[in-house]
Write a protein that holds these residues in place. Structure first.
Motif, mmCIF file in Angstrom:
data_model
loop_
_atom_site.group_PDB
_atom_site.id
_atom_site.type_symbol
_atom_site.label_atom_id
_atom_site.label_comp_id
_atom_site.label_asym_id
_atom_site.label_seq_id
_atom_site.Cartn_x
_atom_site.Cartn_y
_atom_site.Cartn_z
ATOM 1 N N ARG A 33 0.948 -1.154 0.017
ATOM 2 C CA ARG A 33 0.007 -0.121 -0.082
ATOM 3 C C ARG A 33 0.820 1.252 0.118
ATOM 4 N NH1 ARG A 33 -0.565 1.595 5.432
ATOM 5 N NH2 ARG A 33 0.306 0.034 6.852
ATOM 6 N N ASP A 34 2.039 0.909 -0.245
ATOM 7 C CA ASP A 34 3.236 2.274 -0.142
ATOM 8 C C ASP A 34 4.056 1.961 -1.296
ATOM 9 O OD1 ASP A 34 5.250 3.850 0.308
ATOM 10 O OD2 ASP A 34 4.850 3.989 2.477
ATOM 11 N N ALA A 35 4.084 2.595 -2.420
ATOM 12 C CA ALA A 35 5.050 2.518 -3.339
ATOM 13 C C ALA A 35 6.311 2.592 -3.294
ATOM 14 C CB ALA A 35 4.662 3.437 -4.696
ATOM 15 N N ASP A 36 6.802 3.432 -2.229
ATOM 16 C CA ASP A 36 8.270 3.556 -1.926
ATOM 17 C C ASP A 36 8.677 2.467 -1.008
ATOM 18 O OD1 ASP A 36 8.221 6.002 -3.152
ATOM 19 O OD2 ASP A 36 7.771 7.342 -1.324
ATOM 20 N N ALA A 37 7.827 1.993 -0.249
ATOM 21 C CA ALA A 37 8.047 0.567 0.705
ATOM 22 C C ALA A 37 8.384 -0.263 -0.552
ATOM 23 C CB ALA A 37 7.149 0.392 1.668
ATOM 24 N N ASP A 38 7.393 -0.771 -1.211
ATOM 25 C CA ASP A 38 7.396 -1.823 -2.277
ATOM 26 C C ASP A 38 8.778 -1.650 -2.975
ATOM 27 O OD1 ASP A 38 4.980 -2.445 -1.475
ATOM 28 O OD2 ASP A 38 3.868 -1.860 -3.174
ATOM 29 N N ARG A 39 9.258 -0.516 -3.321
ATOM 30 C CA ARG A 39 10.305 -0.430 -4.176
ATOM 31 C C ARG A 39 11.617 -0.690 -3.476
ATOM 32 N NH1 ARG A 39 12.760 5.256 -7.112
ATOM 33 N NH2 ARG A 39 14.670 4.318 -7.546
ATOM 34 N N VAL A 40 11.788 -0.237 -2.327
ATOM 35 C CA VAL A 40 13.233 -0.497 -1.519
ATOM 36 C C VAL A 40 12.954 -1.961 -0.975
ATOM 37 C CG1 VAL A 40 13.592 1.959 -0.770
ATOM 38 C CG2 VAL A 40 12.095 0.377 0.671
ATOM 39 N N TRP A 41 11.810 -2.430 -0.881
ATOM 40 C CA TRP A 41 11.834 -3.993 -0.350
ATOM 41 C C TRP A 41 12.254 -4.809 -1.665
ATOM 42 C CZ3 TRP A 41 11.745 -6.381 4.226
ATOM 43 C CH2 TRP A 41 11.402 -7.875 4.097
ATOM 44 N N ALA A 42 11.650 -4.655 -2.636
ATOM 45 C CA ALA A 42 12.015 -5.365 -3.886
ATOM 46 C C ALA A 42 13.587 -5.241 -4.208
ATOM 47 C CB ALA A 42 11.187 -4.785 -5.231
ATOM 48 N N GLU A 43 13.821 -4.104 -4.055
ATOM 49 C CA GLU A 43 15.474 -3.875 -4.108
ATOM 50 C C GLU A 43 16.226 -4.730 -3.157
ATOM 51 O OE1 GLU A 43 15.377 0.426 -6.460
ATOM 52 O OE2 GLU A 43 15.936 0.318 -4.388
ATOM 53 N N ALA A 44 15.782 -4.587 -1.879
ATOM 54 C CA ALA A 44 16.319 -5.378 -0.913
ATOM 55 C C ALA A 44 16.324 -6.837 -1.309
ATOM 56 C CB ALA A 44 15.965 -5.110 0.395
ATOM 57 N N MET A 45 15.194 -7.553 -1.658
ATOM 58 C CA MET A 45 15.144 -8.899 -1.908
ATOM 59 C C MET A 45 15.878 -9.254 -3.184
ATOM 60 S SD MET A 45 13.107 -10.112 0.605
ATOM 61 C CE MET A 45 14.134 -8.713 1.243
ATOM 62 N N GLN A 46 16.256 -8.402 -4.129
ATOM 63 C CA GLN A 46 17.023 -8.866 -5.237
ATOM 64 C C GLN A 46 18.120 -8.918 -4.951
ATOM 65 O OE1 GLN A 46 16.768 -5.768 -8.349
ATOM 66 N NE2 GLN A 46 17.863 -7.288 -9.865
ATOM 67 N N VAL A 47 19.061 -8.018 -4.148
ATOM 68 C CA VAL A 47 20.352 -8.001 -3.837
ATOM 69 C C VAL A 47 20.432 -9.251 -2.746
ATOM 70 C CG1 VAL A 47 22.063 -6.701 -2.258
ATOM 71 C CG2 VAL A 47 20.594 -5.631 -3.920
ATOM 72 N N LEU A 48 19.469 -9.332 -1.761
ATOM 73 C CA LEU A 48 19.763 -10.469 -0.703
ATOM 74 C C LEU A 48 19.529 -12.006 -1.561
ATOM 75 C CD1 LEU A 48 19.864 -11.772 1.947
ATOM 76 C CD2 LEU A 48 17.385 -11.630 2.145
ATOM 77 N N ALA A 49 18.821 -12.072 -2.476
ATOM 78 C CA ALA A 49 18.805 -13.328 -3.355
ATOM 79 C C ALA A 49 20.060 -13.406 -4.112
ATOM 80 C CB ALA A 49 17.533 -13.375 -4.341
ATOM 81 N N GLN A 50 20.385 -12.309 -4.688
ATOM 82 C CA GLN A 50 21.986 -12.583 -5.247
ATOM 83 C C GLN A 50 23.141 -12.936 -4.407
ATOM 84 O OE1 GLN A 50 22.330 -12.484 -8.718
ATOM 85 N NE2 GLN A 50 24.287 -13.222 -8.503
ATOM 86 N N GLY A 51 22.836 -12.347 -3.100
ATOM 87 C CA GLY A 51 24.107 -12.791 -2.253
ATOM 88 C C GLY A 51 23.822 -14.297 -2.020
ATOM 89 N N LEU A 52 22.614 -14.995 -1.986
ATOM 90 C CA LEU A 52 22.431 -16.068 -1.508
ATOM 91 C C LEU A 52 22.806 -16.986 -2.737
ATOM 92 C CD1 LEU A 52 19.125 -16.267 0.448
ATOM 93 C CD2 LEU A 52 21.403 -15.856 1.455
ATOM 94 N N VAL A 53 22.715 -16.477 -3.907
ATOM 95 C CA VAL A 53 23.350 -17.201 -5.245
ATOM 96 C C VAL A 53 24.846 -17.249 -5.101
ATOM 97 C CG1 VAL A 53 23.644 -17.035 -7.554
ATOM 98 C CG2 VAL A 53 21.324 -16.393 -6.450
ATOM 99 N N THR A 54 25.509 -16.172 -4.622
ATOM 100 C CA THR A 54 26.951 -16.336 -4.324
ATOM 101 C C THR A 54 27.304 -17.420 -3.507
ATOM 102 O OG1 THR A 54 27.072 -13.729 -4.898
ATOM 103 C CG2 THR A 54 28.879 -14.911 -3.764
#
Length: 320
Positions: free
Chosen positions: A214-235
């Motif tokens: 319900r907050d586009a800014d929250a959705d954006r920073v969370w999506a970016e956080a999840m993308q970076v975290l997932a890439q860290g777990l790939v590594t």
């Protein structure tokens, strides 16, 4: 009269400490909480808490056979010296020797996240698993790396600094002096800071998560956080080939909002192999002192007792 062996256990954090008296059969007969004040003599405070726990143990006619103390930072496992812990303002602190001298007890020291990994391996989400990665995501990010049943410590005790792997080329500055580090994006502090920069509203990370959907800014920073975290777990997966990845820390309160994008991102990032399962830590914030107690019993020659421990007995005590 036969006495029951017990150990003292303390998990030292940047804002609080958790302590317990644990009997050989895995029962916490005393559980305490204290604030951490790095502006004071934190080592003296820890020693005082150990003496207080020892007195409580004696009041219950327990035989204290040792103490386990775990801390954040770079730890020289052999000497028990904390080489560097930024949130405690420690450099080259011979913690094991100082606490043993101050209390007269045999003291074993450990790294907080690696010790939490030991607890999860004994009793939690990595129970019986020989190869796993535990990633704790709170104010910052750190990992316990376990291979062939043994923790990877590294040359200087700094193995597992997953949060400071640069993940975004030319990315935002990190407090460590690098740029684009994983925890700049995927940590409690990073999420709150990036949301405030984007929205102009200062909120703690848990409130940012509460606004998802319900907050586009929250959705954006969370999506970016999840993308970076997932890439860290790939590594981490490609480097260590873990059977399981366990996530702990405050971020796990997000539930499926965390697990679903991380699992999807991990699978998408592995082209030629399957992704390991991603699970949530089962011992929560109590893993540190549970692991510290396990270290103390091992050091005191009671390693066989750990096989009798159960999560119910350890977590069944009232936690202040």
């Amino acid at each position: 009269m036969t006495t029951t062996p017990a150990v003292l256990a303390i998990d030292v954090g940047g804002t609080s400490m958790k302590g317990a008296v644990v009997t050989r059969d895995g029962r916490p007969v005393v559980v305490e909480r204290w604030p951490t004040d790095p502006a004071t003599d934190t080592v003296a405070a820890i020693a005082g808490h150990l003496r207080s726990l020892a007195a409580a143990a004696r009041d219950q006619h327990l035989d204290v056979v040792g103490a386990g103390v775990v801390t954040p930072g770079m730890l020289d496992e052999a000497s028990g010296t904390v080489v560097y812990a930024s949130n405690l303002d420690w450099r080259d602190v011979p913690l094991r020797a100082l606490l043993a001298e101050a209390t007269g007890l045999p003291v074993v020291t450990g790294h907080d996240v690696r010790t939490a990994g030991l607890a999860e391996q004994l009793l939690g989400a990595a129970r019986g698993v020989e190869d796993f990665v535990l990633v704790t995501i709170g104010t910052g990010v750190a990992a316990a790396l376990v291979t062939d049943g043994r923790p990877v410590t590294g040359d200087g005790g700094a193995a597992g600094e997953l949060g400071h792997i640069p993940m975004v080329p030319g990315g935002e500055a990190c407090t460590c002096g690098q740029s684009g580090c994983l925890e700049v994006y995927a940590s409690g502090a990073g999420l709150a800071r990036r949301y405030a920069a984007l929205s102009g509203v200062s909120l703690p990370a848990e409130d940012v998560v509460a606004r998802l959907g319900r907050d586009a800014d929250a959705d954006r920073v969370w999506a970016e956080a999840m993308q970076v975290l997932a890439q860290g777990l790939v590594t981490a997966t490609l480097l260590l080939d873990p059977t399981t990845i366990v996530l702990g820390g405050g971020f796990t309160a997000a539930g499926d909002a965390l697990l679903e994008p991380v699992r999807a991102g991990l699978a998408a990032g592995l082209a030629w192999r399957s992704a390991p399962p991603v699970r949530v830590a089962e011992l929560g914030s109590e893993a540190g002192w549970i692991g510290a107690a396990a270290l103390a019993f091992r050091s005191a020659g009671h390693a066989d007792a750990l096989g009798t421990w159960t999560p119910h007995a350890l977590l069944g005590a009232p936690i202040p």
